[in-house]
Design a protein around this motif. Structure first.
Motif, PDB file in Angstrom:
ATOM      1  N   THR A  29      38.221  25.132 -31.959  1.00 40.06           N
ATOM      2  CA  THR A  29      38.036  26.498 -32.403  1.00 40.06           C
ATOM      3  C   THR A  29      38.091  26.657 -33.914  1.00 40.06           C
ATOM      4  O   THR A  29      37.657  27.678 -34.440  1.00 40.06           O
ATOM      5  CB  THR A  29      39.098  27.415 -31.771  1.00 40.06           C
ATOM      6  OG1 THR A  29      40.389  26.887 -32.059  1.00 40.06           O
ATOM      7  CG2 THR A  29      38.920  27.521 -30.268  1.00 40.06           C
ATOM      8  N   GLY A  51      30.003  30.286 -36.583  1.00 47.36           N
ATOM      9  CA  GLY A  51      31.370  30.331 -37.029  1.00 47.36           C
ATOM     10  C   GLY A  51      32.353  29.885 -35.966  1.00 47.36           C
ATOM     11  O   GLY A  51      32.034  29.815 -34.779  1.00 47.36           O
ATOM     12  N   SER A  53      35.218  31.306 -34.802  1.00 50.72           N
ATOM     13  CA  SER A  53      35.666  32.261 -33.788  1.00 50.72           C
ATOM     14  C   SER A  53      35.151  33.676 -34.016  1.00 50.72           C
ATOM     15  O   SER A  53      35.441  34.568 -33.224  1.00 50.72           O
ATOM     16  CB  SER A  53      37.200  32.284 -33.744  1.00 50.72           C
ATOM     17  OG  SER A  53      37.716  32.649 -35.000  1.00 50.72           O
ATOM     18  N   ASP A  54      34.367  33.876 -35.082  1.00 47.92           N
ATOM     19  CA  ASP A  54      33.923  35.224 -35.412  1.00 47.92           C
ATOM     20  C   ASP A  54      32.548  35.570 -34.861  1.00 47.92           C
ATOM     21  O   ASP A  54      32.103  36.715 -34.987  1.00 47.92           O
ATOM     22  CB  ASP A  54      33.930  35.432 -36.928  1.00 47.92           C
ATOM     23  CG  ASP A  54      33.140  34.364 -37.667  1.00 47.92           C
ATOM     24  OD1 ASP A  54      33.318  34.232 -38.890  1.00 47.92           O
ATOM     25  OD2 ASP A  54      32.357  33.644 -37.004  1.00 47.92           O
ATOM     26  N   LEU A  56      29.719  34.702 -35.973  1.00 47.66           N
ATOM     27  CA  LEU A  56      28.648  34.740 -36.963  1.00 47.66           C
ATOM     28  C   LEU A  56      27.722  33.546 -36.784  1.00 47.66           C
ATOM     29  O   LEU A  56      28.173  32.442 -36.461  1.00 47.66           O
ATOM     30  CB  LEU A  56      29.235  34.735 -38.366  1.00 47.66           C
ATOM     31  CG  LEU A  56      29.978  36.000 -38.805  1.00 47.66           C
ATOM     32  CD1 LEU A  56      30.554  35.810 -40.198  1.00 47.66           C
ATOM     33  CD2 LEU A  56      29.068  37.211 -38.759  1.00 47.66           C
ATOM     34  N   THR A 102      33.575  29.356 -43.820  1.00 48.35           N
ATOM     35  CA  THR A 102      32.276  29.996 -44.033  1.00 48.35           C
ATOM     36  C   THR A 102      31.152  29.135 -43.500  1.00 48.35           C
ATOM     37  O   THR A 102      31.258  27.918 -43.414  1.00 48.35           O
ATOM     38  CB  THR A 102      32.062  30.266 -45.525  1.00 48.35           C
ATOM     39  OG1 THR A 102      32.187  29.035 -46.247  1.00 48.35           O
ATOM     40  CG2 THR A 102      33.092  31.252 -46.054  1.00 48.35           C
TER      41      THR A 102
END
Length: 123
Positions: A29, A51, A53-54, A56, A102
């Motif tokens: 993760t 990403g 866990s977001d 994105l 990022t």
């Protein structure tokens, strides 16, 4: 982290394939995951990334609207659904992992790589 890709193969133009990348370890993760590809005689290029866990995502322009990246953190797996495949998508596709916050499609930012899976789009 060890990465193992699967799902490549030969498909006709306009067809679909789904690539999978299974990661070892229980810290999946925290990694940004990406798919790269390398065609004969060309440099490795970033196709898409997601990403940790977001949710994105990023797509290279030539695959926008045709490819979808997703991840299942419970299964330590990242996927690349490829639709409307074109002959120019032919390449070896690599899964990669980076411990960062990022998104990036710069190959040098990724410390872990799979062995690659061949995708051939041809009639």
């Amino acid at each position: 982290v060890q990465l193992v890709e699967s799902g490549g193969g030969l498909v006709q133009p306009g067809g679909s394939l789904r690539l999978s990348c299974a990661a070892s370890g229980n810290i999946f993760t925290i990694y940004v995951m990406a798919w790269f590809r390398q065609a004969p005689g060309k440099e490795r290029e970033g196709v898409s990334c997601i990403g940790s866990s977001d949710g994105l995502t990023y797509y290279e322009d030539s695959v926008k609207g045709r490819f979808t990246i997703s991840r299942d953190n419970a299964r330590n797996t990242v996927y690349l659904q490829m639709n409307s495949l074109k002959p120019e998508d032919t390449a070896v596709y690599y899964c990669a992992a980076a411990h960062r916050a990022t998104l990036t499609t710069t190959a040098k930012d990724y410390a872990y790589w799979g062995q690659g899976t061949q995708v051939t789009v041809s009639s």
